[in-house]
Design a protein around this motif. Structure first.
Motif, PDB file in Angstrom:
ATOM      1  N   ASN A  55       0.814  -1.220   0.000  1.00 15.98           N
ATOM      2  CA  ASN A  55       0.000   0.000   0.000  1.00 15.98           C
ATOM      3  C   ASN A  55       0.846   1.268   0.000  1.00 15.98           C
ATOM      4  OD1 ASN A  55      -2.284  -1.568  -0.029  1.00 15.98           O
ATOM      5  ND2 ASN A  55      -3.148  -0.739   1.871  1.00 15.98           N
ATOM      6  N   GLY A  56       2.140   1.126  -0.270  1.00 16.71           N
ATOM      7  CA  GLY A  56       2.979   2.297  -0.398  1.00 16.71           C
ATOM      8  C   GLY A  56       2.667   3.104  -1.642  1.00 16.71           C
ATOM      9  N   GLN A  57       2.118   2.457  -2.627  1.00 14.46           N
ATOM     10  CA  GLN A  57       1.693   3.107  -3.851  1.00 14.46           C
ATOM     11  C   GLN A  57       0.213   2.820  -4.083  1.00 14.46           C
ATOM     12  OE1 GLN A  57       1.772   0.933  -7.180  1.00 14.46           O
ATOM     13  NE2 GLN A  57       1.541   2.579  -8.670  1.00 14.46           N
ATOM     14  N   THR A  58      -0.572   3.850  -4.261  1.00 17.06           N
ATOM     15  CA  THR A  58      -1.979   3.698  -4.613  1.00 17.06           C
ATOM     16  C   THR A  58      -2.302   4.569  -5.807  1.00 17.06           C
ATOM     17  OG1 THR A  58      -2.656   5.418  -3.036  1.00 17.06           O
ATOM     18  CG2 THR A  58      -2.701   3.140  -2.263  1.00 17.06           C
ATOM     19  N   ILE A  70      -8.688   2.640  -0.863  1.00 22.56           N
ATOM     20  CA  ILE A  70      -8.402   1.222  -1.000  1.00 22.56           C
ATOM     21  C   ILE A  70      -7.474   0.794   0.129  1.00 22.56           C
ATOM     22  CG2 ILE A  70      -6.410   1.552  -2.522  1.00 22.56           C
ATOM     23  CD1 ILE A  70      -7.335  -0.958  -4.049  1.00 22.56           C
ATOM     24  N   SER A  71      -7.652  -0.408   0.618  1.00 25.28           N
ATOM     25  CA  SER A  71      -6.788  -0.930   1.668  1.00 25.28           C
ATOM     26  C   SER A  71      -6.762  -2.445   1.604  1.00 25.28           C
ATOM     27  CB  SER A  71      -7.237  -0.454   3.053  1.00 25.28           C
ATOM     28  OG  SER A  71      -8.531  -0.941   3.363  1.00 25.28           O
ATOM     29  N   ARG A  72      -5.868  -3.020   2.374  1.00 26.07           N
ATOM     30  CA  ARG A  72      -5.754  -4.470   2.417  1.00 26.07           C
ATOM     31  C   ARG A  72      -5.348  -4.912   3.811  1.00 26.07           C
ATOM     32  NH1 ARG A  72      -1.617  -5.343  -2.072  1.00 26.07           N
ATOM     33  NH2 ARG A  72      -1.910  -7.578  -1.626  1.00 26.07           N
ATOM     34  N   ASP A  73      -5.656  -6.138   4.136  1.00 22.11           N
ATOM     35  CA  ASP A  73      -5.208  -6.761   5.369  1.00 22.11           C
ATOM     36  C   ASP A  73      -4.672  -8.130   4.978  1.00 22.11           C
ATOM     37  OD1 ASP A  73      -4.808  -8.014   7.830  1.00 22.11           O
ATOM     38  OD2 ASP A  73      -6.546  -7.053   8.747  1.00 22.11           O
ATOM     39  N   ASN A  74      -3.373  -8.199   4.778  1.00 20.09           N
ATOM     40  CA  ASN A  74      -2.775  -9.439   4.296  1.00 20.09           C
ATOM     41  C   ASN A  74      -2.925 -10.581   5.298  1.00 20.09           C
ATOM     42  OD1 ASN A  74      -1.947  -8.392   1.822  1.00 20.09           O
ATOM     43  ND2 ASN A  74       0.015  -7.697   2.634  1.00 20.09           N
ATOM     44  N   ALA A  75      -2.924 -10.259   6.585  1.00 17.71           N
ATOM     45  CA  ALA A  75      -3.091 -11.296   7.600  1.00 17.71           C
ATOM     46  C   ALA A  75      -4.444 -11.979   7.479  1.00 17.71           C
ATOM     47  CB  ALA A  75      -2.910 -10.717   8.993  1.00 17.71           C
ATOM     48  N   LYS A  76      -5.452 -11.229   7.038  1.00 22.20           N
ATOM     49  CA  LYS A  76      -6.798 -11.773   6.858  1.00 22.20           C
ATOM     50  C   LYS A  76      -7.076 -12.188   5.426  1.00 22.20           C
ATOM     51  CE  LYS A  76      -8.806  -8.993  10.582  1.00 22.20           C
ATOM     52  NZ  LYS A  76      -9.814  -7.963  10.932  1.00 22.20           N
ATOM     53  N   MET A  78      -7.620 -10.234   2.900  1.00 26.39           N
ATOM     54  CA  MET A  78      -8.769  -9.427   2.522  1.00 26.39           C
ATOM     55  C   MET A  78      -8.327  -8.120   1.879  1.00 26.39           C
ATOM     56  SD  MET A  78     -11.707 -10.901   3.627  1.00 26.39           S
ATOM     57  CE  MET A  78     -12.852  -9.565   3.947  1.00 26.39           C
ATOM     58  N   MET A  79      -9.177  -7.563   1.033  1.00 26.09           N
ATOM     59  CA  MET A  79      -8.998  -6.227   0.500  1.00 26.09           C
ATOM     60  C   MET A  79     -10.316  -5.475   0.630  1.00 26.09           C
ATOM     61  SD  MET A  79      -8.709  -7.179  -3.580  1.00 26.09           S
ATOM     62  CE  MET A  79      -8.893  -5.497  -4.177  1.00 26.09           C
ATOM     63  N   TYR A  80     -10.225  -4.138   0.671  1.00 26.72           N
ATOM     64  CA  TYR A  80     -11.388  -3.319   0.974  1.00 26.72           C
ATOM     65  C   TYR A  80     -11.432  -2.088   0.084  1.00 26.72           C
ATOM     66  CZ  TYR A  80     -10.831  -6.022   5.264  1.00 26.72           C
ATOM     67  OH  TYR A  80     -10.660  -7.043   6.170  1.00 26.72           O
ATOM     68  N   LEU A  81     -12.620  -1.568  -0.096  1.00 31.98           N
ATOM     69  CA  LEU A  81     -12.810  -0.284  -0.749  1.00 31.98           C
ATOM     70  C   LEU A  81     -13.794   0.520   0.085  1.00 31.98           C
ATOM     71  CD1 LEU A  81     -12.093   1.463  -3.245  1.00 31.98           C
ATOM     72  CD2 LEU A  81     -14.218   0.628  -4.271  1.00 31.98           C
ATOM     73  N   GLN A  82     -13.298   1.539   0.768  1.00 31.04           N
ATOM     74  CA  GLN A  82     -14.137   2.431   1.544  1.00 31.04           C
ATOM     75  C   GLN A  82     -14.622   3.549   0.630  1.00 31.04           C
ATOM     76  OE1 GLN A  82     -12.211   4.113   4.976  1.00 31.04           O
ATOM     77  NE2 GLN A  82     -13.999   5.284   5.599  1.00 31.04           N
ATOM     78  N   MET A  83     -15.927   3.702   0.538  1.00 29.82           N
ATOM     79  CA  MET A  83     -16.531   4.670  -0.359  1.00 29.82           C
ATOM     80  C   MET A  83     -17.327   5.674   0.463  1.00 29.82           C
ATOM     81  SD  MET A  83     -17.826   2.127  -3.410  1.00 29.82           S
ATOM     82  CE  MET A  83     -19.047   1.359  -2.341  1.00 29.82           C
ATOM     83  N   GLU A  84     -17.041   6.952   0.264  1.00 26.78           N
ATOM     84  CA  GLU A  84     -17.716   8.026   0.978  1.00 26.78           C
ATOM     85  C   GLU A  84     -18.269   9.042  -0.007  1.00 26.78           C
ATOM     86  OE1 GLU A  84     -15.009   7.877   5.062  1.00 26.78           O
ATOM     87  OE2 GLU A  84     -14.771   9.535   3.661  1.00 26.78           O
ATOM     88  N   ASP A  85     -19.222   9.834   0.465  1.00 27.82           N
ATOM     89  CA  ASP A  85     -19.860  10.852  -0.363  1.00 27.82           C
ATOM     90  C   ASP A  85     -20.286  10.257  -1.705  1.00 27.82           C
ATOM     91  OD1 ASP A  85     -20.833  13.364  -1.062  1.00 27.82           O
ATOM     92  OD2 ASP A  85     -18.896  14.053  -1.823  1.00 27.82           O
ATOM     93  N   LEU A  86     -21.010   9.172  -1.642  1.00 30.25           N
ATOM     94  CA  LEU A  86     -21.401   8.460  -2.857  1.00 30.25           C
ATOM     95  C   LEU A  86     -22.363   9.287  -3.698  1.00 30.25           C
ATOM     96  CD1 LEU A  86     -21.658   4.927  -1.325  1.00 30.25           C
ATOM     97  CD2 LEU A  86     -20.280   5.527  -3.334  1.00 30.25           C
ATOM     98  N   LYS A  87     -22.216   9.148  -4.999  1.00 32.44           N
ATOM     99  CA  LYS A  87     -23.012   9.880  -5.973  1.00 32.44           C
ATOM    100  C   LYS A  87     -23.764   8.898  -6.848  1.00 32.44           C
ATOM    101  CE  LYS A  87     -19.327  13.339  -6.123  1.00 32.44           C
ATOM    102  NZ  LYS A  87     -20.060  14.368  -5.335  1.00 32.44           N
TER     103      LYS A  87
END
Length: 127
Positions: A55-58, A70-76, A78-87
């Motif tokens: 995640n040093g480069q996005t 965007i984020s990830r949890d390698n231990a789990k 899993m990867m994630y996408l947090q979405m805010e102010d959706l249109k």
């Protein structure tokens, strides 16, 4: 049977937030760059965001920069996408994807090819 599976989609009002999750199975996500794509009704699939192994480069598409994370949890695994102010224009089927890379500093990409794809989860932004 390597696969990715998205979850967390649904109906949300404009201005609301959702977080999408993607679970990897059958392979170790830590060795892959991660990318989220989306496909709106009647439109071509587009890359939304991607992250390197650490995640040093996005990278973010102009349409979502400042609103999505965007984020990830390698231990789990899993990867994630947090979405805010959706249109309303964010309405689409969202896909997670992963690409195997040769090293920790390898760049991610908003463009295929990818090694693995999820089947998608629908996000609908509507009043």
């Amino acid at each position: 049977q390597e696969q990715l599976e998205e979850s967390g989609g649904g109906l949300v009002q404009p201005g609301g937030s959702l977080t999408l999750s993607c679970a990897a199975s059958g392979f170790t996500l830590r060795a892959y760059t991660i990318t989220w794509f989306r496909q709106a009704p009647g439109k071509e699939r587009e890359g939304v965001s991607c992250a390197s192994i650490t995640n040093g480069q996005t990278i973010y598409a102009d349409s979502v920069r400042g609103r999505f994370t965007i984020s990830r949890d390698n231990a789990k695994n899993m990867m994630y996408l947090q979405m805010e102010d959706l249109k309303p224009e964010d309405t689409a089927v969202y896909y997670c994807a992963a690409e195997r890379t040769s090293g920790r500093l390898a760049s991610c990409s908003l463009h295929p090819p990818m090694d693995y794809w999820g089947k998608g989860t629908l996000v609908t932004v509507s009043s």
